[in-house]
Scaffold this active site. Structure first.
Site, PDB file in Angstrom:
ATOM      1  CD  GLU A   1      -7.271  72.832  16.006  1.00 56.34           C
ATOM      2  OE1 GLU A   1      -6.283  73.571  15.817  1.00 56.34           O
ATOM      3  OE2 GLU A   1      -7.171  71.617  16.281  1.00 56.34           O
TER       4      GLU A   1
ATOM      5  CD  GLU B   1      -4.843  71.738  20.053  1.00 53.44           C
ATOM      6  OE1 GLU B   1      -4.164  70.680  20.054  1.00 53.44           O
ATOM      7  OE2 GLU B   1      -6.039  71.779  19.695  1.00 53.44           O
TER       8      GLU B   1
END
Length: 460
Positions: free
Chosen positions: A378, A286
């Site tokens: 995710e 991320e």
């Protein structure tokens, strides 16, 4: 060229602890070691070592052997703590394989270099006991195909075709599965029982291995975490699931902070797993607080490292704003569409948390999916904090959209963390039940019901 040297060794005395019952009692004895060169190339090789306990159960073991050529060196090992001094090599158990019951086996391995003929090692000892044996056949049996009917058995080596993830028949598919939590915190959740449940009861196609780089992760023990990832890849492969290796960068958010670590890690796991059909690489979890240009530059340095060892595997690139295609930073997918990563066979990550990310995020994915190959590596059914109440309506809307667009996904998390995003109630990982309604959270029950429906993978 592949060659195999199999060494079967039988120990004549106790493998570990002696019994304390009476002065006359003796522990049952015996062990077997199989040494196999599974791959060899110019100046390098990969070897596997299988240790089987034929005696009483033991807790804690050390395997030692001697390399017989001065040019042989261990470079990187897995499923044990490896060291070398001169020609002497030591492999000591790690936490998850320290105990060997009677008849139990554990598989170790390493990559090495050589300058001479690369002869087999000698003088194997286990817990100080010498093992003797004879050399087996020179040629290995062919690598077993993935079990028929499993996701890997049906789909084989994956590739990107257009905006889709495609199987060996060049047909678009969707993989559905679960992500680990940080393996530094929840290692006990990932064992034979939990992986059996994920493959057989949940009927999962995919197992994402979240290896944090900071936060007590990879940077604290690169060799140990690399070994643990490789072990989990093997466990997924044995059950016919795809393994998504996640280089879980989060804090700091600029992946370039970990560029050297990423090159080291991916060079190792790609070389070790290159022959496998079940491995997908996620190179930056991320990215946040950083531009798309910086993320793209990072990707274009890491991807060639993987490609040098594994030219065929799918690679997934994180996107700006916590892998939101920039939406969480006030941008959108156009920055990637107009300036894509200069590489082939890649996809772009998108993450969402259903209670926090709703219609505008779904609209972005709907638009982007027509131009970019997307993979939801995710997502959560709750808020972006990982907590709060599950938003069932938003979660179902997301899952329906991903099914419609054939976008693959992994849910956060296959763990018993004390947060509502976890699939299991706290304490579940102390037991062996990972499937019944009694151990599942509301989020876990929803995901199991969605993942366990038939895949209907196309084969023609």
């Amino acid at each position: 060229m592949k060659r195999t040297l199999a060494l079967l060794a039988t120990c004549a005395t106790a493998l570990g602890l002696t019994t304390l019952a009476t002065p006359q009692a003796e522990a049952a004895t015996g062990c077997k070691v199989e040494y196999t060169v599974t791959n060899q190339w110019s100046g390098g090789f990969q070897a596997g070592v299988k240790v089987t306990n034929l005696g009483d159960p033991v807790s804690g073991w050390t395997l030692k052997f001697s390399l017989t050529d001065a040019g042989q060196k261990v470079v990187q090992g897995w499923n044990a703590t490896w060291s070398q001094s001169g020609s002497a090599v030591t492999a000591a158990n790690v936490d998850w394989n320290r105990t060997l019951a009677t008849g139990a086996a554990t598989d170790l391995g390493f990559t090495g270099t050589f300058t001479g003929a690369n002869p087999k090692p000698t003088a194997f000892t286990l817990n100080g006991v010498a093992c003797t044996g004879s050399v087996g056949g020179e040629e290995p049996p062919p690598d077993p195909d993935p079990a028929p009917g499993t996701p890997v058995g049906i789909n084989g080596q994956l590739r990107v075709c257009g905006v889709n993830l495609c199987n060996q028949y060049n047909r678009p598919i969707q993989l559905r599965g679960m992500s680990t939590h940080g393996i530094q915190w929840f290692s006990k959740c990932y064992n034979n029982a939990s992986l059996d449940a994920l493959a057989k009861d949940w009927k999962s196609d995919l197992f994402r291995i979240a290896m944090y780089v900071q936060e007590q992760g990879y940077e604290t023990d690169p060799a140990g975490f690399t070994s643990r990832v490789n072990s989990l890849v093997d466990m997924a492969e044995a059950r016919g699931m795809y393994a998504l290796i996640d280089f879980h960068t989060l804090t700091p958010g600029d992946p370039n902070y970990n560029l050297d670590r990423a090159k080291t890690f991916f060079a190792s796991v790609a070389a070790r797993n290159a022959a496998k059909k079940n491995v997908i690489y996620e190179i930056a979890n991320e990215p946040n607080g950083v531009s798309w240009t910086a993320i793209k530059n990072y990707a274009e340095q890491v991807i060639p490292v993987i490609r040098a060892a594994d030219p065929d595997a799918v690679i997934i690139v994180g996107t700006r704003g916590w892998s939101s295609l920039g939406v969480s930073d006030g941008s959108n997918e156009t920055e990637v569409v107009n300036n894509p990563v200069n590489a082939t066979n890649i996809m772009y990550a998108f993450h969402f948390y259903a209670a926090s990310h709703k219609d505008n995020y779904r609209a972005t994915v709907s638009r982007a999916a027509a131009k970019l190959p997307l993979f939801v590596t995710e997502f959560g059914t709750v808020s972006a904090t990982g907590g709060g109440t599950m938003d069932r309506a938003s979660s179902v809307a997301w899952l329906d959209l991903l099914d419609q667009l054939k976008i693959s996904y992994a849910n956060w998390t296959y763990s018993d963390a004390n947060e509502s995003s976890a699939a299991f109630k706290p304490g579940t990982c102390n037991g062996t039940d990972y499937s019944s309604s009694g151990v599942l959270t509301e989020s876990g029950a929803l995901l199991k019901s969605r993942i366990s429906t038939a895949d209907s993978f196309p084969t023609g």
